[in-house]
Write an enzyme that holds these catalytic residues in place. Structure first.
Site, mmCIF file in Angstrom:
data_model
loop_
_atom_site.group_PDB
_atom_site.id
_atom_site.type_symbol
_atom_site.label_atom_id
_atom_site.label_comp_id
_atom_site.label_asym_id
_atom_site.label_seq_id
_atom_site.Cartn_x
_atom_site.Cartn_y
_atom_site.Cartn_z
ATOM 1 N N LYS A 111 0.779 -1.634 0.073
ATOM 2 C CA LYS A 111 -0.291 0.318 -0.135
ATOM 3 C C LYS A 111 0.470 1.470 -0.051
ATOM 4 O O LYS A 111 0.492 2.129 -0.710
ATOM 5 C CB LYS A 111 -0.857 -0.641 1.086
ATOM 6 N N LYS A 194 -4.269 -10.346 -6.916
ATOM 7 C CA LYS A 194 -5.168 -10.402 -6.095
ATOM 8 C C LYS A 194 -6.289 -9.451 -6.371
ATOM 9 O O LYS A 194 -6.115 -8.350 -7.114
ATOM 10 C CB LYS A 194 -5.017 -10.371 -4.609
ATOM 11 N N LYS A 197 -9.861 -4.214 -3.898
ATOM 12 C CA LYS A 197 -10.444 -3.049 -4.437
ATOM 13 C C LYS A 197 -9.784 -1.834 -5.034
ATOM 14 O O LYS A 197 -10.227 -1.135 -5.521
ATOM 15 C CB LYS A 197 -11.243 -2.126 -2.976
HETATM 16 P P1 TYM Z 1 -10.680 -6.091 3.556
HETATM 17 O O1 TYM Z 1 -11.637 -5.707 4.156
HETATM 18 O O2 TYM Z 1 -9.419 -5.846 2.648
HETATM 19 O O3 TYM Z 1 -11.097 -7.541 2.732
HETATM 20 C C1 TYM Z 1 -11.993 -8.201 3.199
HETATM 21 C C2 TYM Z 1 -11.835 -9.725 3.473
HETATM 22 O O4 TYM Z 1 -12.357 -10.113 2.179
HETATM 23 C C3 TYM Z 1 -10.566 -11.027 1.889
HETATM 24 N N1 TYM Z 1 -10.752 -10.601 0.677
HETATM 25 C C4 TYM Z 1 -9.991 -11.513 -0.506
HETATM 26 N N2 TYM Z 1 -10.462 -13.193 -0.262
HETATM 27 C C5 TYM Z 1 -9.423 -13.831 -1.227
HETATM 28 N N3 TYM Z 1 -9.859 -13.399 -2.447
HETATM 29 C C6 TYM Z 1 -9.983 -11.927 -2.584
HETATM 30 N N4 TYM Z 1 -8.954 -11.861 -3.932
HETATM 31 C C7 TYM Z 1 -9.986 -11.425 -1.261
HETATM 32 N N5 TYM Z 1 -9.957 -9.609 -1.193
HETATM 33 C C8 TYM Z 1 -10.220 -9.427 0.059
HETATM 34 C C9 TYM Z 1 -9.597 -10.555 2.569
HETATM 35 O O5 TYM Z 1 -8.632 -11.800 3.125
HETATM 36 C C10 TYM Z 1 -10.888 -10.353 4.144
HETATM 37 O O6 TYM Z 1 -10.982 -11.188 4.570
HETATM 38 N N6 TYM Z 1 -7.696 -6.140 7.260
HETATM 39 C C11 TYM Z 1 -8.593 -6.446 6.620
HETATM 40 C C12 TYM Z 1 -9.658 -5.999 7.851
HETATM 41 C C13 TYM Z 1 -9.817 -6.290 9.443
HETATM 42 C C14 TYM Z 1 -9.407 -7.295 10.171
HETATM 43 C C15 TYM Z 1 -9.967 -7.689 11.175
HETATM 44 C C16 TYM Z 1 -9.794 -9.006 9.362
HETATM 45 C C17 TYM Z 1 -9.664 -4.965 9.917
HETATM 46 N N7 TYM Z 1 -9.173 -5.640 11.663
HETATM 47 C C18 TYM Z 1 -9.687 -8.727 12.054
HETATM 48 C C19 TYM Z 1 -9.887 -10.078 10.650
HETATM 49 C C20 TYM Z 1 -9.895 -9.959 11.427
HETATM 50 C C21 TYM Z 1 -8.455 -6.301 5.760
HETATM 51 O O7 TYM Z 1 -8.876 -4.949 4.960
HETATM 52 O O8 TYM Z 1 -9.770 -6.719 4.941
#
Ligand code: TYM
Length: 328
Positions: A111, A194, A197
């Protein structure tokens, strides 16, 4: 009963990776686990600085979470900023993680590289400390996430173990759980990256709100390779394997078994598109219904926050008294 916690950021639109890697497993888990799911609006502040955006996106995301099938009677769905204990424990986490550990986080490297020349907040660097607070506040046994979040769960485990060692047994040490298919959905235009967003073009990313014709078009244009045989081999054939993985995640069938049913790329692309269209249609309809009554959505989130606070406040107290802070 197994306690589960996982969260999603309200930045950009929900895409197929979020849906297959996280949201659908969350929905499945709510029937057998004690489930907590947060919309982590404070995390979004690491990259957003426009007034009003995060609040709107938070409510829209809540509509998607309920539309996908999270049931407020079964799962606790809440907004992170409604539970102030997240920010409070986050500071304790920052003091329990090292600069070196944070420097090794792939998400920070990616990022910050993509924002070169732009504002890189300190929050982007300390982000995993807030994420550790999110998880540890709920005594989560399991954290159901996509593959990209494994490193953040690993650092959370290291923080929990270090804290428990310093101050006595306080936190449950959680484990990351990823689904058998769909844990790493790749960009349809660049199957070595991957789906995200922040993808540079929309063409490789399927959004939950994409109409059927757009989904079909994006799949038909998916990048594959110059060979012609259909087989599941993520290294040698990332594009084709991604299509098989998506189809497998949607249908619940092993990608290797699905590969035997196709001899050409074209029909595989169409089958994957049709499966995704069928998956998205009821979600889109329910989302629209939910968004027609925003005050009800806000009410559901308040109910979730009340439940979440009860658990989070008790854990924060336990952590403060383990450290030996003078009681207020
Ligand atoms: P975020 O908001 O980017 O994504 C949410 C969830 O979607 C999954 N994900 C994917 N899974 C498969 N293929 C993909 N291309 C893909 N892109 C995203 C992510 O693995 C996630 O499970 N840091 C985290 C948010 C967070 C969090 C937490 C997660 C904050 N606190 C506590 C778990 C526990 C994030 O940015 O996810």
């Amino acid at each position: 009963m197994t306690r589960v916690l996982s969260c999603i950021q309200p930045t950009g639109q929900v895409h197929l990776g979020n849906l297959l890697g996280a949201l659908r497993p969350w929905v499945a888990g709510q029937h057998t686990c004690d489930a907590y799911h947060g919309i982590v609006d404070l995390h979004a502040l690491t990259v957003v600085d426009t007034p009003g955006v995060v609040g709107d996106d938070t409510l829209e995301l809540a509509a998607v979470l309920f539309a996908v099938g999270l049931d407020p009677e079964l799962a606790t769905v809440f907004v992170q900023s409604h539970v102030p204990e997240h920010s409070q424990l986050s500071w304790v986490m920052e003091c329990t993680v090292s600069y070196g550990e944070l420097s090794r986080m792939v998400q920070f490297k990616d990022k910050s590289a993509s924002r070169e020349g732009a504002f890189i907040s300190a929050g982007l660097f300390t982000y995993p400390a807030l994420q550790a607070a999110d998880i540890l506040l709920y005594d989560a046994d399991e954290v159901p996430v996509g593959e990209d979040q494994r490193q953040h769960v690993e650092i959370t485990r290291d923080i929990a173990i270090r804290f428990n060692h310093r101050f006595g047994d306080t936190f449950v040490v959680p484990e990351a759980v990823t689904p058998p298919a769909g844990a790493r959905v790749m960009d349809l235009q660049d199957p070595t990256s991957k789906m995200s967003k922040s993808s540079t073009t929309d063409a490789g990313c399927i959004y939950v709100t994409d109409p059927a014709d757009v989904v079909m078009k994006k799949f038909k244009r998916a990048v594959t390779d110059s060979e012609t045989d259909v087989r599941y081999d993520r290294e040698a054939k990332p594009g084709v394997s991604n299509l098989l993985d998506v189809l497998g995640a949607v249908t619940g069938r092993p990608p290797t078994e699905l590969a035997d049913e196709f001899t050409q790329y074209g029909p595989l692309k169409v089958a994957a598109a049709e499966a995704v269209v069928e998956l998205l249609a009821p979600i889109q309809a329910r989302r629209a219904e939910l968004l027609a009554d925003r005050s009800e959505l806000a009410r559901l989130l308040r109910v979730g926050a009340d439940k979440a606070r009860t658990v989070a406040a008790a854990t924060l107290d336990r952590a403060y008294s383990a450290i030996g802070l003078l009681p207020a």
